[in-house]
Design an enzyme around this catalytic site. Sequence first.
Site, PDB file in Angstrom:
ATOM      1  CG  HIS A  21     -38.596 -45.185  -1.460  1.00  0.00           C
ATOM      2  ND1 HIS A  21     -39.526 -45.684  -0.572  1.00  0.00           N
ATOM      3  CD2 HIS A  21     -37.677 -44.539  -0.684  1.00  0.00           C
ATOM      4  CE1 HIS A  21     -39.181 -45.354   0.660  1.00  0.00           C
ATOM      5  NE2 HIS A  21     -38.080 -44.656   0.624  1.00  0.00           N
ATOM      6  CE1 TYR A  65     -32.318 -36.960  -3.079  1.00  0.00           C
ATOM      7  CE2 TYR A  65     -31.610 -34.876  -2.121  1.00  0.00           C
ATOM      8  CZ  TYR A  65     -31.563 -35.809  -3.149  1.00  0.00           C
ATOM      9  OH  TYR A  65     -30.776 -35.576  -4.230  1.00  0.00           O
ATOM     10  CG  ASN A  67     -34.776 -40.653   4.852  1.00  0.00           C
ATOM     11  OD1 ASN A  67     -35.668 -41.284   4.271  1.00  0.00           O
ATOM     12  ND2 ASN A  67     -33.591 -41.158   5.073  1.00  0.00           N
ATOM     13  CG  ASP A  92     -42.686 -46.615  -0.828  1.00  0.00           C
ATOM     14  OD1 ASP A  92     -41.904 -47.486  -0.424  1.00  0.00           O
ATOM     15  OD2 ASP A  92     -42.557 -45.408  -0.502  1.00  0.00           O
ATOM     16  CG  ASN A 113     -36.581 -43.822   7.281  1.00  0.00           C
ATOM     17  OD1 ASN A 113     -36.896 -44.183   8.412  1.00  0.00           O
ATOM     18  ND2 ASN A 113     -35.564 -44.341   6.634  1.00  0.00           N
TER      19      ASN A 113
END
Length: 188
Positions: A21, A65, A67, A92, A113
């Site tokens: 990720h 982060y 999201n 990714d 997300n």
Amino acid sequence: MKKYLIVGLGNIGDDYKNTRHNIGFKILDHLAEQENLIFETQKLGDIATYKLKGRTLILLKPSTYMNLSGKAVLYWLTKENIPLENVLVITDDLNLPFGSIRLKTKGSDGGHNGLKDIQDKLSTINYNRFRFGISDAFSKGKQIDYVLGEWTEEETKNLKERLDKSTELIKSYALAGINNTMNTFNGK
């Protein structure tokens, strides 16, 4: 002087450092290493400035982060007064085979997300994205474990060459433009 915002998506912290990720962070770290750039922690992310033949590339690794990536992207776009067409988001992609590269000028979030939040904060799907294939070699219900999992030994071996190719793509994007870069790199 033309300015670009190159955003590598990922999650902060050692737990995420070598996960699939975090390929966005990994690609920007690779470029920084090649060009002797230093990331500095600033508002909503780590920033490095890369001067390339009369262009300024602001490399951003959001600290929000994954999201909530859109918050950092919007902040730096606005702060640096960078036009939307000069943004490149590196992410990714489960729908592409490992290491394959797909550059696009717009598109859906594909269930990602980070992209979903960027689309939400920018109120558009029309922004450039560089999708790095991580493949979908996971069993049903294991997607989260897979994307937050570390690279296999085999993948790690092949990653260096893919990271080199990815940094070439970023330079081409700034120097030759999105369309030429798409023609040169897509599917490679």
